[in-house]
Every structure is written in structure tokens, then in C-alpha cells.
Write a protein that holds these residues in place. Structure first.
Motif, PDB file in Angstrom:
ATOM      1  N   PRO A 243       0.878  -1.198   0.006  1.00 30.43           N
ATOM      2  CA  PRO A 243      -0.015   0.034  -0.093  1.00 30.43           C
ATOM      3  C   PRO A 243       0.940   1.184   0.013  1.00 30.43           C
ATOM      4  CG  PRO A 243      -1.030  -1.575   1.543  1.00 30.43           C
ATOM      5  CD  PRO A 243       0.572  -2.133   1.182  1.00 30.43           C
ATOM      6  N   TRP A 244       0.558   2.169  -0.867  1.00 25.55           N
ATOM      7  CA  TRP A 244       1.346   3.487  -0.882  1.00 25.55           C
ATOM      8  C   TRP A 244      -0.005   4.581  -1.065  1.00 25.55           C
ATOM      9  CZ3 TRP A 244       4.199   5.848  -5.387  1.00 25.55           C
ATOM     10  CH2 TRP A 244       5.054   7.052  -4.838  1.00 25.55           C
ATOM     11  N   VAL A 245      -0.296   5.280   0.057  1.00 26.20           N
ATOM     12  CA  VAL A 245      -1.343   6.345  -0.044  1.00 26.20           C
ATOM     13  C   VAL A 245      -0.528   7.641  -0.218  1.00 26.20           C
ATOM     14  CG1 VAL A 245      -3.333   7.259   1.348  1.00 26.20           C
ATOM     15  CG2 VAL A 245      -2.700   4.879   1.541  1.00 26.20           C
ATOM     16  N   THR A 246      -0.900   8.418  -1.093  1.00 23.96           N
ATOM     17  CA  THR A 246      -0.223   9.558  -1.467  1.00 23.96           C
ATOM     18  C   THR A 246      -1.130  10.916  -1.620  1.00 23.96           C
ATOM     19  OG1 THR A 246      -0.354   8.997  -3.971  1.00 23.96           O
ATOM     20  CG2 THR A 246       1.544   8.253  -2.724  1.00 23.96           C
ATOM     21  N   PRO A 247      -1.643  11.348  -0.595  1.00 25.33           N
ATOM     22  CA  PRO A 247      -2.617  12.426  -0.641  1.00 25.33           C
ATOM     23  C   PRO A 247      -1.831  13.733  -1.450  1.00 25.33           C
ATOM     24  CG  PRO A 247      -2.486  11.731   1.432  1.00 25.33           C
ATOM     25  CD  PRO A 247      -1.250  11.061   0.697  1.00 25.33           C
ATOM     26  N   LEU A 248      -2.768  14.484  -2.187  1.00 27.70           N
ATOM     27  CA  LEU A 248      -2.240  15.629  -2.670  1.00 27.70           C
ATOM     28  C   LEU A 248      -2.287  16.765  -1.631  1.00 27.70           C
ATOM     29  CD1 LEU A 248      -4.906  15.460  -5.524  1.00 27.70           C
ATOM     30  CD2 LEU A 248      -2.680  15.617  -5.960  1.00 27.70           C
ATOM     31  N   PRO A 451       0.489  16.058 -15.703  1.00 33.27           N
ATOM     32  CA  PRO A 451      -0.020  15.063 -14.824  1.00 33.27           C
ATOM     33  C   PRO A 451       0.975  15.058 -13.679  1.00 33.27           C
ATOM     34  CG  PRO A 451       0.188  14.086 -16.937  1.00 33.27           C
ATOM     35  CD  PRO A 451       0.761  15.732 -17.106  1.00 33.27           C
ATOM     36  N   ARG A 452       0.682  14.450 -12.666  1.00 32.78           N
ATOM     37  CA  ARG A 452       1.562  14.503 -11.305  1.00 32.78           C
ATOM     38  C   ARG A 452       2.702  13.856 -11.287  1.00 32.78           C
ATOM     39  NH1 ARG A 452      -0.710  12.501  -5.139  1.00 32.78           N
ATOM     40  NH2 ARG A 452       0.895  12.859  -4.236  1.00 32.78           N
ATOM     41  N   GLY A 453       3.829  14.363 -10.853  1.00 32.50           N
ATOM     42  CA  GLY A 453       5.366  13.727 -11.166  1.00 32.50           C
ATOM     43  C   GLY A 453       5.262  12.600 -10.168  1.00 32.50           C
ATOM     44  N   ALA A 454       6.530  12.030 -10.201  1.00 32.68           N
ATOM     45  CA  ALA A 454       7.001  10.874  -9.264  1.00 32.68           C
ATOM     46  C   ALA A 454       7.114  11.571  -7.878  1.00 32.68           C
ATOM     47  CB  ALA A 454       8.246  10.314  -9.841  1.00 32.68           C
ATOM     48  N   ALA A 455       6.873  10.675  -6.975  1.00 30.98           N
ATOM     49  CA  ALA A 455       7.152  11.262  -5.517  1.00 30.98           C
ATOM     50  C   ALA A 455       8.143  10.157  -4.839  1.00 30.98           C
ATOM     51  CB  ALA A 455       5.643  10.967  -5.025  1.00 30.98           C
ATOM     52  N   GLU A 456       8.711  10.751  -3.970  1.00 32.95           N
ATOM     53  CA  GLU A 456       9.342   9.860  -2.934  1.00 32.95           C
ATOM     54  C   GLU A 456       8.725   8.856  -2.190  1.00 32.95           C
ATOM     55  OE1 GLU A 456      11.841  12.467  -0.931  1.00 32.95           O
ATOM     56  OE2 GLU A 456      13.274  12.973  -2.756  1.00 32.95           O
ATOM     57  N   GLY A 457       9.396   7.865  -1.489  1.00 35.48           N
ATOM     58  CA  GLY A 457       8.712   7.031  -0.498  1.00 35.48           C
ATOM     59  C   GLY A 457       8.105   5.812  -1.246  1.00 35.48           C
ATOM     60  N   HIS A 458       8.295   5.403  -2.278  1.00 38.45           N
ATOM     61  CA  HIS A 458       7.623   4.294  -2.967  1.00 38.45           C
ATOM     62  C   HIS A 458       7.928   3.067  -2.185  1.00 38.45           C
ATOM     63  CE1 HIS A 458       6.434   1.141  -5.748  1.00 38.45           C
ATOM     64  NE2 HIS A 458       5.683   1.792  -6.461  1.00 38.45           N
ATOM     65  N   PRO A 459       7.196   2.252  -1.724  1.00 37.73           N
ATOM     66  CA  PRO A 459       7.443   1.037  -0.838  1.00 37.73           C
ATOM     67  C   PRO A 459       8.006  -0.007  -1.887  1.00 37.73           C
ATOM     68  CG  PRO A 459       5.252   1.117  -0.578  1.00 37.73           C
ATOM     69  CD  PRO A 459       5.656   2.400  -1.478  1.00 37.73           C
TER      70      PRO A 459
END
Length: 936
Positions: A243-248, A451-459
Motif C-alpha cells: 500500500p502507498w497512499v499519496t494525498p495531494l 500530470p502528477r510527477g513521481a514522488a518519494e517513498g514508494h515502498p
């Protein structure tokens, strides 16, 4: 309506929240998980195979592979060449389909108990023996079908919304940023090696769950699972994404321009994944904010501020994360800024104060209702099979839905408020879809955003624990082919019992004791055909506004009382009838009947209800949808404007007629048609005649008919066209053309109705039919082509429907003409084709009546078309008595006697010249209202 993540279907009845499904779970030595649940009310078994893979597992450049592979699984296997559907159609399977989501690919069907071995052989053959059956031809065929499915979706109004939302709510490196259906360039690039590797990686036995629900025992399930699946290799370990929950961080605004009639707005927040307590609490919040007419958003946006025609809220958890979405349709012109403010205000008010105890209790009741209703069906898309399979695959617990139900039952206003504050106070993505060539009224907010870019913290994905799996020697000689199904269970439809109320109203009862619910329907001989001599759309408008208020209860009070009772009521109309329906809990049946009778007998038809519910926006929306537009246009050309059926088959009328409808028009229709001397009361449920008649007498027994006679509908015979005619409607830039062709056929009451229906099934009414196999499987021009006989008291229409890629419009019309000419001439339906559909019809009967609603539907057709009370129980013998010659003759008589009337909705600049070159007949261009355009 919010779809409940813990396996519930839309609410219709109630029980305690701990309602459970008895089951047994075991694992074969090769790693296949098996879940079995006994339900012996009908001689059928629902079979499902869930593979724990979906679009979220697709690497970059492979968008759509999971869905493409789902289609390939229906192309045949090494030991069964040809379409997967053929044996199932012959065996009478129902609810058969496959589906791909972000997280799961699932296959399911419900079969007669005696066809269980066939179903398990077929499912196991493609699980263990598929690679040798997939060649370039199969890949190219299914790739073409999938790409046409994508075009078909994108050709609908708002067809690009999902892709846009996914791109902006999920980071670029999130598994959910691309849609399940995939990318055409990625699909075009798929090679045989690619798809075979997908099978090797994800379709092993240890990555699958077999679920069996119905007329089967645990001992049988253990033996048959080992017999058919025990020799299939486990497959490699599958890494599980986490699970990877990534709020805006902040709210962003996007805009799309599309061929839509009116603006629509969606606002989406990122939410937690399935299994999280907050995902359940947010579903309660969605019900309270936007679930019913009593919801806060509906009261504010539709009732009070009059900013839009409809609004809803939906919370959808997936395996890795979820979404919470508020959707607003048909926003009124110039109201976008006010709509933003209203949503902001209502969400903030909810976040700050939470729900009231009454709001929460009504939402909890909806959950309890949903669970009980879902337990009535063994299979399909929302029955016990789906509940158990989703729970096992996504949460390693077949009864995961019960945990969600317990969380919902224990929820407090404070806990729902806290969950809303945690998620709805964060950023959201607001997408506005505008009609082409219009401008937004929010100005600077519509700067184009990437579009939304890549984010850190991807498990990182996690590998499952190492396990040693072993296969067992096959117990099946697959060289013998598919196991034959030689015997079939019979159908016992409940006997219909009859009584009359003191005022003469006939009551027909079918006892159905599966769950403590009673279904009641008042069937009126009216329908869209009763519009004749009135303003077009009056019947439909009367039904719509009857769902609002009564003399003593306003619309809010009606809806609130229904929720408190757990009652579901609705008033609808079709071509030849109108009906009012009630689903009621037995322990609350009498007050539910009292409310129902008030709705039926005492509709208020208030001016404010008429104004709110009736406007031109629905018709404008129909005219922006290719399928609806064709259905609005073709019947007028087929029957003529003077005929009762020469109307849009949507029943909605025209903009001018609807805008002119007054409360007095609806009161007159109700007085003339919806009356006690023009109704039958149909009941199916957990009751007896002795119990139900006094309860009906108490609320309907004193209902008196007006002095005026019931009007007569003029459903005169129509002389069929003898020459083909073609009507074109322009949809600039459309990626597909919607082909709708029509012929006139005898009434549903005719002596040849059954023969014609069987012949039509073989011609275009089933997956294996001539039309579908030609345009979908052989030519790859369409996601699906079919012919459909619409039930009617008068001459019924036979519609041929084929959405096809634009550049194949004329070619597809040529193929349809060829199929029609062939079936009426040099290539009549074969005895085998007729025997196949006869067998499918008879053998599918036990699976068609699993719920009280199914029984009530059959009772409606019996009443509407003057069929004998034991019609369903007689049907098997009647079908078996139809000869191939009789079926062929019935269809050939329809096809030979007349010219086809065509309506084609597509990009005129691309299709007009090739269509005219076909020389099928007179070609005219129509506008969206069906008026002939001047020659160019």
C-alpha cells in the motif's frame, strides 16, 4: 450509490450486521487456494477463478497487458480450440464474464450442477494449458477487440475523464496512474513473447483462488479441485506491491472539452486502501454527504441552491490506496464558482462537525441492508462468490466483509468526523468537463496542469514467504476433450397464487422464502405508448415526479422515511407499462406498504418538484451519447410519427415537450392511467397469500377508480418498409460509429414469438452468434455486435447494434447486410445453431431465478403479455418443441419482408461518402432532433 468495499451490494433489505456466509477454505499441494460455500436453494454452482494480478503489476510500456490477457483467456486453450464461450452457452451458463481491475483479474460463471465438471475442466485447461493455444492470430484478434473496447468507452460523453483523474491524483511512479484498459501504443507493441511471459509470471496455481458457491458439498469441492487443478504448476513467486497512499498537498483544477451536453464536475481525494478502518468510515461519510436525496450535498446543490441536476459521493478503496469522489452532473450555466463554494462549504462543515446521530444510523442501516441483499445470489458480480473471492485474494480472509460491517456498526459520529478530517481536509483534484466551444467561468483556475510527477517513498514490493509446492499426477485425460454434459436439473418456478382485494384489484403471489424480504409491484397498463395525444414524455415525467413528494410528505420526508424503514421504492415506465415497486423488510412491511401506497395513490406533483426533476438537460445528454441518440431517432423512422411507438425509446420526449409539461399534465396522466381498475399487484417474497392480502387490503382496498373509463392506446399495425433507408447523424471527430439498424417483428404475444427469439439468439443474440463472431472475433472491428428483440404488445422492433471503428463503418454495414441476406436465403440457420440456443435457453433456467427480484421480473412478463400462470414451468417443453425449420421461418419472414432502416451516428466527413457508395437505399442526413438536413 456507494459500492461497499467489504462485499456488499446496493441496499434493499436489512439484517443484523453479523450476517455471515458459511465456508470452508483449503489449499492444494500446488498452492491453489480453494474456498467453498454450500447453498442448495437452486441446482446451480457459481464458479470463480481469481488471479492476484491486475493493471497495477504492469511495468512501464506495458499498459493494458493484464486486460489484454483477460481477453486472451477466452480464445481457447490447448485442449479446447475455439471460443471459450461455446461449451458454456450449450450448458446454459449464466452470469459468465471476466474482468480486470488494478489488483485482480477474475473469471466467473454460474452453471447447472450437472455442468460443474465441464466448468472446472475449462477453467483448469486454460490455467494449465494455454500457452500452446496462443498464436499471432489470437493475439491480433483480441488486441483489436480491446482497442475497440477502448474506443467505445472514449466515444461516450466523458469517456476521457478516468484517464485524466488517474494522471493527476497518483504520482507518476504509482501503480494506479494508468487505466486498466491500457494504451493503444502499448497494446500495439505487445508481442507473443510478452504475453506468454505475463502468463508464466502471474497465472500459476499458487497465484490463484478457486471459489465454488452453490449446490455442492465440501467433499465434492475437495475431490474436484484436486482432480482438475492438482497437476498445474504453482508458478514463480509473485512480488506483492505494498500500500502507498499519496494525498495531494493542495487542490488543483483541470478542464476537458468533450461532446457533452452540460458541464460536469468531479472532485477526487486520495483515500486509504481496502482493509483500513478509515476506508469503511469514509464510505459512511460518502453516504451521508452524497448517497441519497436526503444527503447534504444533494440538499444543498440540487434542492437549495439549484446549481446542478444531480450530485453523488463515492468512496472506493483498492489494494494499495483508495479514492473519495464527489461527482456533479449537469451543472447549470454560470454556476461553476458557486458550485465550488458549495462543495467547499459542505465538506468543511462535515469535517468540522461530523454527521448527526440520525444521519449515521441511516447510513448503518444501508450497510446492513446491502449485506443481506448480497447473500441472495450465489454468483454474478455482487453475490456470495464475489464477496468470498475478493476477501480471500485482497485480504486473505473470505469473510473480510464482515469485519468491515463490524467497523461500520461500531462507528460513532466522532469516529466518522475524525476520518473525514484526516482525508477530506487534504488537497483534491477537481476536473470540469465542458461542452466543446464553451468557456469556463472560473478563468485563471483553468491553467493547464501537467500530470502528477513521481514522488518519494514508494515502498518496495515484498516477496511472499518461501514455500515448497508440489504437483500431483493428472487425474484427467484431456485428450478426450471437454467433459460432455448429458443431464440437466429441472426448474421449479414457484406456483402463482391469486386473490382479489375488496375493490377488485387482482393480487398474484409467488412465495419466495430465501430472505426475509417482500417484493411488491403495481403493474399499470400504460407506458410510453400512452403518451399519444399528450405531450411527449408525459408518462416518463409522471413516474419521475411520483418518486418525489406526496400530499402529506415532502420529498425529503419521503426519502428519510424510506431510509428509516429500510424500504426501497421506485416508479418507472417502459414502452407498454408503468410500474411502482417496493422492496420491504418483513418486520417493517406494514409501515413500508403504507408509505408505498401514499406514493402511488397521493403523489403531490408539486410545481417545485416538476421544475427540479424535469428539464431539457437529460434530453441534451441523450443527444450527446451516440447509443441514446440512435435510440431516440430510429423508432420514429421505423414506426412513423403518428404511431404510439414512433417516439424516442428512452421515453424522455423532446426539449420542447418536457419544458411545456405542467403539474396538471402529470395529474391527468396519473388519474387516467395509474388507477385501481388498470392495475395488477404482483408479490414475490417471504410471505403467504393469507398474510399479504390483508396487508394490501389495508392500504389499497379502499382505492376507488375515477368515473371516466381507462383510455385506449392506439397501437395500430404498421406496414413494414420494403426498401432500405439510411439516416446519418454527424458526430465530428468520433473514433467510432454507432450503427443501429431496425426491422419490424410480430408482437411478443404472437404465436411465433418464441420461435423468433430462438432464431434471433442464433443470429445475433448471444456471444457465439453469427453477427458477433463476424464483426468482433473475425473482423476485429467492434467490441461487440448484437441483435435484440425488444418486448412489445404491438409489433416489436428487432434492433441490430454495432459500435465499430470509424474507418470500418461502411464495411460493417456491408457485412450486416450480407448476414441478413444469407440468413434469409443461401445460408439459413442450421439445425445445430438452433439446437445450441435451445439447449442454452433450457439449461440456463435454473440459474435465472435466484432472487425474489428475478421471480418478480418473470411475473411481470407473464402479466404484461397475457401468458399462462405456469408459463415458466411450461417454457422448457415449449422451447424443446420448436423445430429448426420453425425458428428459421420466423426469422426469415421478418428479414425478407422489409427493407432495413439504418441510423448511423459518426464522423460525417469520414463515413458519408463510403456509406453512400454502398447504394443500400435513400441516404439522408439528420440533425440531433431527427430533422432532415438540407442537401449539401
Amino acid at each position: 450509490m456507494t459500492e461497499l468495499a467489504f462485499g456488499a451490494a446496493p441496499p434493499s433489505t436489512t439484517t443484523q450486521s453479523n450476517a455471515t456466509i458459511p465456508y470452508t477454505r483449503f489449499t492444494l499441494p500446488n498452492g491453489l487456494t480453494v474456498v467453498v460455500s454450500e447453498d442448495h436453494k437452486a441446482p446451480v454452482v457459481a464458479v470463480g477463478v481469481w488471479y492476484h494480478t491486475g493493471a497495477a503489476d504492469e511495468p512501464a510500456g506495458k499498459a493494458g497487458f493484464a486486460h489484454l490477457y483477460e481477453h486472451l483467456m477466452f480464445s481457447g486453450s490447448e485442449n479446447h480450440k475455439g471460443s471459450y464461450f461455446a461449451p458454456f452457452e450449450r450448458a446454459g451458463a449464466t452470469d459468465q464474464n471476466g474482468a480486470t481491475s488494478f489488483d485482480v483479474t477474475r473469471y466467473y460463471e454460474t452453471v447447472p450442477t450437472t455442468a460443474l465438471d465441464m466448468a472446472l475442466w475449462m477453467e483448469s485447461d486454460r490455467m494449465g494449458h494455454l500457452l500452446g493455444a496462443i498464436g499471432q492470430h489470437e493475439l491480433d484478434t483480441q488486441r483489436g477487440v480491446v482497442e475497440n473496447e477502448k474506443r467505445q468507452g472514449e466515444n461516450e460523453p466523458g469517456g476521457h475523464v478516468l484517464e485524466d483523474v488517474l494522471n493527476h491524483i497518483w504520482p507518476a511512479n504509482h501503480a494506479y496512474q494508468h487505466g486498466v484498459i491500457g494504451s493503444v501504443p502499448n497494446l500495439d507493441a505487445a508481442s507473443l513473447a510478452d504475453v506468454k511471459q505475463w502468463f508464466r509470471q502471474y497465472y500459476g496455481a499458487a497465484n490463484a483462488t478457486l471459489v465454488l458457491v452453490g449446490d455442492i458439498t465440501e467433499a465434492q469441492a475437495r475431490a474436484k479441485a484436486a482432480q482438475y487443478f492438482g497437476d498445474i504448476p504453482a508458478g514463480p513467486p509473485v512480488p506483492r506491491q505494498q500500500p502507498w497512499v499519496t494525498p495531494l498537498a493542495q487542490t488543483q483544477y483541470g478542464v476537458q472539452y468533450d461532446q457533452v451536453a452540460n458541464p460536469s464536475v468531479s472532485r477526487t481525494w486520495v483515500a486509504p486502501q481496502v482493509g483500513a478502518d478509515d476506508s469503511v468510515l469514509l464510505q459512511l461519510a460518502a453516504m451521508i454527504l452524497g448517497g441519497e436525496k436526503t444527503s447534504r450535498l444533494y440538499q444543498r446543490i440540487v434542492y437549495r441552491d439549484k446549481l446542478a441536476d444531480s450530485v453523488g459521493a463515492n468512496s472506493t478503496p483498492y489494494a494499495l490506496a483508495g479514492t473519495f469522489t464527489i461527482s456533479v452532473d449537469s451543472v447549470h450555466p454560470g454556476k461553476l464558482r458557486a458550485l465550488d463554494a458549495a462543495i467547499d462549504n459542505e465538506v468543511k462543515r462535515f469535517v468540522d462537525a461530523g454527521p448527526t446521530p440520525d444521519e449515521l444510523e441511516r447510513a448503518k442501516l444501508a450497510v446492513r441492508l446491502a449485506i443481506l441483499k448480497s447473500l441472495e445470489n450465489v454468483g454474478g458480480n455482487s453475490g456470495k462468490l464475489r464477496i468470498l473471492a475478493d476477501g480471500q485474494v485482497l485480504r486473505n480472509d473470505p469473510l473480510a466483509y464482515a469485519k468491515g460491517a463490524a467497523i461500520a456498526e461500531a462507528a460513532t459520529p466522532a469516529s466518522v468526523k475524525a476520518a473525514a478530517a484526516r482525508w477530506l481536509s487534504k488537497g483534491s483534484y477537481v476536473l470540469t468537463v465542458l461542452p466543446a466551444n464553451t468557456k469556463p467561468d472560473r478563468g485563471e483556475q483553468f491553467a493547464k496542469i501537467p500530470p502528477r510527477g513521481a514522488a518519494e517513498g514508494h515502498p518496495a514490493p515484498q516477496m511472499p514467504p518461501a514455500r515448497a509446492y508440489v504437483t500431483e499426477k493428472s487425474q484427467v485425460d484431456r485428450s478426450k476433450g471437454v467433459p460432455p454434459v448429458t443431464t440437466f436439473p429441472g426448474l421449479k418456478f414457484p406456483a402463482l397464487e391469486h386473490a382479489r382485494l375488496s375493490n377488485g384489484i387482482e393480487v398474484v403471489l409467488a412465495q419466495w422464502h430465501a430472505i426475509p424480504v417482500t417484493h411488491v409491484q403495481l403493474l399499470f397498463d400504460a407506458g410510453f405508448a400512452a403518451d399519444q395525444g399528450r405531450k411527449l414524455g408525459t408518462a416518463n415525467a409522471t413516474a419521475i415526479v411520483m418518486n418525489e413528494s406526496t400530499h402529506d410528505l415532502d420529498a425529503m420526508a419521503v426519502d428519510r422515511l424510506k431510509q428509516q424503514l429500510g424500504a426501497v421504492t421506485n416508479v418507472n415506465c417502459g414502452l407498454d407499462a408503468c410500474w411502482a415497486s417496493l422492496d420491504a423488510l418483513n418486520d417493517r412491511l406494514q409501515p413500508s406498504l403504507a408509505l408505498f401506497a401514499d406514493i402511488v395513490r397521493n403523489p403531490a406533483f408539486k410545481a417545485e418538484d416538476v421544475k427540479r426533476q424535469l428539464n431539457a438537460s437529460d434530453i441534451e445528454a441523450e443527444k450527446s451519447d451516440p447509443n441514446a441518440l440512435a435510440l431516440r431517432t430510429l423508432p420514429v423512422q421505423l414506426y412513423g410519427k403518428q404511431h404510439a411507438y414512433g417516439i424516442p425509446f428512452t421515453g424522455s420526449g423532446t426539449e420542447a415537450s418536457v419544458e411545456s409539461i405542467q403539474p396538471s399534465d402529470l395529474k391527468a396522466f396519473h388519474r387516467d392511467w395509474m388507477r385501481p381498475d388498470n392495475v395488477k399487484i404482483l408479490v414475490a417474497g417471504d410471505t403467504t397469500l393469507k398474510q399479504i392480502v390483508p396487508q394490501l387490503e389495508a392500504v389499497f382496498g379502499d382505492w376507488k377508480a375515477p368515473h371516466s373509463p381507462v383510455p385506449k392506446k392506439n397501437i395500430a399495425p404498421v406496414t413494414p418498409q420494403t426498401r432500405a433507408r439510411v439516416f446519418l447523424i454527424d458526430r465530428p471527430g468520433a473514433g467510432q460509429s454507432m450503427i443501429l439498424a431496425g426491422l419490424l417483428a410480430p408482437s411478443s404475444k404472437s404465436a411465433q414469438a418464441l420461435q423468433l427469439e430462438l432464431a434471433n439468439d442464433a443470429f445475433g443474440g448471444t456471444f457465439m452468434s453469427r453477427l458477433n463472431m463476424n464483426l468482433r472475433e473475425n473482423k476485429r472491428w467492434s467490441y461487440g455486435a448484437n441483435s435484440d428483440l425488444v418486448d412489445a404488445v404491438g409489433q416489436r422492433p428487432l434492433f441490430i447494434t454495432a459500435p465499430v471503428q470509424t474507418d470500418k463503418t461502411a464495411d460493417a454495414m456491408r457485412e450486416i447486410v450480407k448476414e441478413l441476406s444469407d440468413v434469409a436465403g443461401p445460408r439459413p440457420l442450421t439445425a445445430q445453431e438452433i439446437e445450441n440456443v435451445k439447449a442454452s435457453t433450457v439449461r440456463s433456467m435454473p440459474g435465472q431465478f435466484q432472487t425474489g427480484s428475478d421471480v418478480l421480473d418473470a411475473m411481470q412478463s407473464i402479466a404484461q403479455y397475457d401468458r399462462p400462470a405456469d408459463y415458466v414451468n411450461q417454457l422448457k417443453a415449449q422451447v424443446e418443441g420448436v423445430t429448426p425449420a420453425q425458428a428459421q421461418s420466423a426469422l426469415a419472414e421478418v428479414v425478407r419482408a422489409q427493407g432495413v432502416t439504418w441510423v448511423i451516428v459518426g464522423d460525417l466527413k469520414t463515413i458519408e461518402k463510403p456509406v453512400r457508395a454502398l447504394n443500400l437505399g435513400d441516404v439522408k442526413v439528420l440533425d440531433a432532433d431527427g430533422n432532415v438536413m438540407p442537401s449539401r
